[in-house]
Write an enzyme that holds these catalytic residues in place. Structure first.
Site, mmCIF file in Angstrom:
data_model
loop_
_atom_site.group_PDB
_atom_site.id
_atom_site.type_symbol
_atom_site.label_atom_id
_atom_site.label_comp_id
_atom_site.label_asym_id
_atom_site.label_seq_id
_atom_site.Cartn_x
_atom_site.Cartn_y
_atom_site.Cartn_z
ATOM 1 C CE LYS A 1 -4.109 -1.798 2.270
ATOM 2 N NZ LYS A 1 -4.311 -2.355 3.602
ATOM 3 C CE LYS B 1 -15.282 -13.688 7.240
ATOM 4 N NZ LYS B 1 -13.943 -13.992 7.588
ATOM 5 C CE LYS C 1 -17.424 -1.876 13.140
ATOM 6 N NZ LYS C 1 -18.568 -1.456 13.913
HETATM 7 P P1 ADP Z 1 -14.581 -8.980 10.811
HETATM 8 O O1 ADP Z 1 -14.378 -9.635 9.467
HETATM 9 O O2 ADP Z 1 -15.980 -8.523 11.001
HETATM 10 O O3 ADP Z 1 -13.564 -7.918 11.121
HETATM 11 P P2 ADP Z 1 -12.939 -10.667 12.415
HETATM 12 O O4 ADP Z 1 -11.989 -10.789 11.264
HETATM 13 O O5 ADP Z 1 -12.521 -9.869 13.571
HETATM 14 O O6 ADP Z 1 -14.333 -10.134 11.865
HETATM 15 O O7 ADP Z 1 -13.327 -12.151 12.867
HETATM 16 C C1 ADP Z 1 -13.297 -12.642 14.178
HETATM 17 C C2 ADP Z 1 -13.716 -14.105 14.122
HETATM 18 O O8 ADP Z 1 -15.050 -14.242 13.626
HETATM 19 C C3 ADP Z 1 -12.836 -14.957 13.222
HETATM 20 O O9 ADP Z 1 -12.636 -16.222 13.827
HETATM 21 C C4 ADP Z 1 -13.647 -15.117 11.962
HETATM 22 O O10 ADP Z 1 -13.352 -16.318 11.280
HETATM 23 C C5 ADP Z 1 -15.072 -15.096 12.477
HETATM 24 N N1 ADP Z 1 -15.951 -14.491 11.471
HETATM 25 C C6 ADP Z 1 -15.977 -13.182 11.146
HETATM 26 N N2 ADP Z 1 -16.900 -12.935 10.196
HETATM 27 C C7 ADP Z 1 -17.474 -14.141 9.914
HETATM 28 C C8 ADP Z 1 -18.482 -14.572 8.996
HETATM 29 N N3 ADP Z 1 -19.122 -13.710 8.205
HETATM 30 N N4 ADP Z 1 -18.803 -15.868 8.971
HETATM 31 C C9 ADP Z 1 -18.180 -16.751 9.778
HETATM 32 N N5 ADP Z 1 -17.223 -16.420 10.649
HETATM 33 C C10 ADP Z 1 -16.857 -15.126 10.731
#
Ligand code: ADP
Ligand code: TRP
Length: 455
Positions: free
Chosen positions: A117, A198, A201
């Site tokens: 980046k 997926k 956030k």
């Molecule tokens: P985000 O993508 O919202 O920032 P994180 O990356 O902090 O979420 O994910 C935290 C945990 O939640 C991880 O173990 C991730 O695999 C799980 N997780 C996040 N979003 C999903 C989703 N849409 N489906 C299944 N598991 C998820």
């Protein structure tokens, strides 16, 4: 306990969404309920790579702690703690930095993404660069069998395995267990409210859990449904339609779900009604979790106790791993000559080692002489803030269970749990050998509170 799994959560400040809950948290809670030992910690040291404001970090930590506890990360099979309260993580990190090459570190995604980046290296802190090594220390400290990971964390697990393998090979000692990535295919990704990607956030396609009603209402009411359907009287598609996927996840009234599906396919129900029912089911499903959150928020001392107990249990295991790693490198606490190290010398307990013992007053609630052993007295002991523990002492030749019950005795409380006969001993009694007499125990005045540190 059959196996150990471990996971960390960085206190980024984000509230949990239903993707996190159904994709990560609920499976973790279910593992703990199924006799798996779960180490779960708030990786507050990792958060320092981006958060260096005390107020912000403290707030984020509180938020994630309350949310995790509320979602069910609670009970005997869970060791829940803060990474920064177990200094073994840092000690191990320092050791492990020597077992990974610069080239491999430069290939790590988080660092590479920054370079790609165009971020100047002066603006990439070493915490970010070293992130995977601290994470390897987190995992290896607890001899974890498995680490549940999303794809984004897979590379971190691979490097943890490489570091462990390299250490074991170079020292010739099997100090570290190689952890397996656990990818739960049965759950997979929870799709976002855009019906496309997926839920995440950063994509703004989430449905919250702890957010205000108005916010959740908006998230649900603006959810993507079936683009082929113009009006409520058109027959709609249920397959792949996020509102129905969500109904499946949290609407416990399965008859209602089936009826809605049938009406949707027949074109006799509008999106609004399906969504309103989904919102009502959301409020019902998450009500106990939100109530637990409110309770814990109002009882910070209870939360403090859970975290302190968790850190104490974590230290027992992590400190032992560090001691093994140090010994494998010639950094044992004893100063011994190389000849002695190589010879058949008896281990020496140095004064330094002795000072590392944590001695506490334990109030014996119950003591038994089990039929499966002729040596052991199994005691159930109250250690105040540390909770209740079971400790086995091979003192039956001299003492009876009645000699223990109701007494305040001194125990070593920071050694790893050890299987003894059919029981597991979570510490040991402090006793001194007296030639020709019963080993001398240390009895403490009944008014001294259980758990008090001695010395
Ligand atoms: P985000 O993508 O919202 O920032 P994180 O990356 O902090 O979420 O994910 C935290 C945990 O939640 C991880 O173990 C991730 O695999 C799980 N997780 C996040 N979003 C999903 C989703 N849409 N489906 C299944 N598991 C998820
Ligand atoms: N890096 C993980 C995350 O950002 C958090 C984490 C830290 C972790 N240490 C860990 C996860 C050890 C699993 C194992 O989500």
């Amino acid at each position: 306990m059959s196996k150990t799994i471990l996971t960390g959560v960085t206190p980024s400040g984000d509230n949990l969404h239903i993707g996190n809950y159904f994709g990560a948290l609920r499976p973790l809670v279910q593992q703990g309920q199924a006799e798996v030992q779960v180490y779960c910690f708030v990786s507050d040291l990792h958060a320092l790579t981006t958060i260096q404001d005390a107020k912000v970090l403290a707030h984020n930590i509180q938020n994630v702690v309350l949310q995790y506890l509320a979602c069910g990360i609670e009970g005997d099979n869970f060791v829940f703690f803060r990474q920064s309260q177990v200094s073994a993580h840092c000690e191990l990190e320092t050791i492990l930095t020597n077992f990974v090459g610069l080239g491999q570190m430069k290939r790590m995604h988080a660092y590479k993404d920054k370079l790609e980046k165009g971020v100047d290296t002066d603006n990439i802190n070493m915490g970010l660069f070293n992130y995977p090594i601290l994470m390897a220390a987190d995992i290896l400290a607890y001899n974890a069998d498995g680490v549940p990971v999303g794809v984004d964390q897979k590379q971190h697990l691979e490097i943890a395995r490489d570091i462990a393998e390299n250490f074991n090979k170079k020292t010739g000692k099997k100090v570290f267990k190689l952890p397996q990535p656990l990818i739960d295919k049965s759950i997979g990704k929870i799709i976002g409210t855009d019906g496309e990607r997926k839920m995440s956030k950063s994509l703004g396609n989430i449905i919250g859990i702890f957010d205000d009603y108005k916010i959740i209402e908006k998230q649900i009411m603006s959810c993507y449904t079936d683009p082929t359907r113009q009006k409520a009287t058109d027959p709609g598609h249920v397959e792949g339609n996020p509102i129905f996927l969500y109904h499946q996840l949290w609407n416990d009234d399965k008859d209602e779900v089936e009826a809605l599906k049938a009406r949707y396919q027949a074109g006799t129900v509008g999106d609004v009604e399906v969504k309103q029912k989904l919102l009502a089911a959301h409020q019902k499903f998450f009500a106990p979790i939100r109530e637990r959150y409110a309770y814990l928020q109002a009882h910070p001392l209870e939360v403090q106790k859970i975290l302190n107990d968790g850190a104490a249990r974590a230290r027992l295991v992590a400190n032992m791993t560090v001691a093994k790693a140090k010994a494998a490198l010639g950094l044992s606490a004893d100063f011994v000559s190389p000849e002695r190290m190589l010879g058949e010398a008896r281990p020496v307990v140095s004064f330094d080692d002795f000072l590392k013992l944590e001695l506490r007053v334990g109030h014996v609630l119950k003591a038994e002489a089990p039929a499966w052993s002729n040596k052991l007295i199994v005691q159930t002991i109250d250690f105040g803030p540390l909770g209740t523990r079971t400790i086995c002492s091979a003192l039956r030749a001299w003492y009876t269970p009645e000699d223990f019950t109701g007494k305040n005795l001194v125990y070593v409380t920071n050694i790893p749990p050890r299987k003894m006969g059919e029981s597991v001993s979570e510490g040991m009694i402090l006793a001194v050998e007296v030639p020709g007499a019963a080993p001398q125990r240390f009895e403490v005045d009944a008014r001294v509170p259980a758990g008090t540190l001695v010395g």
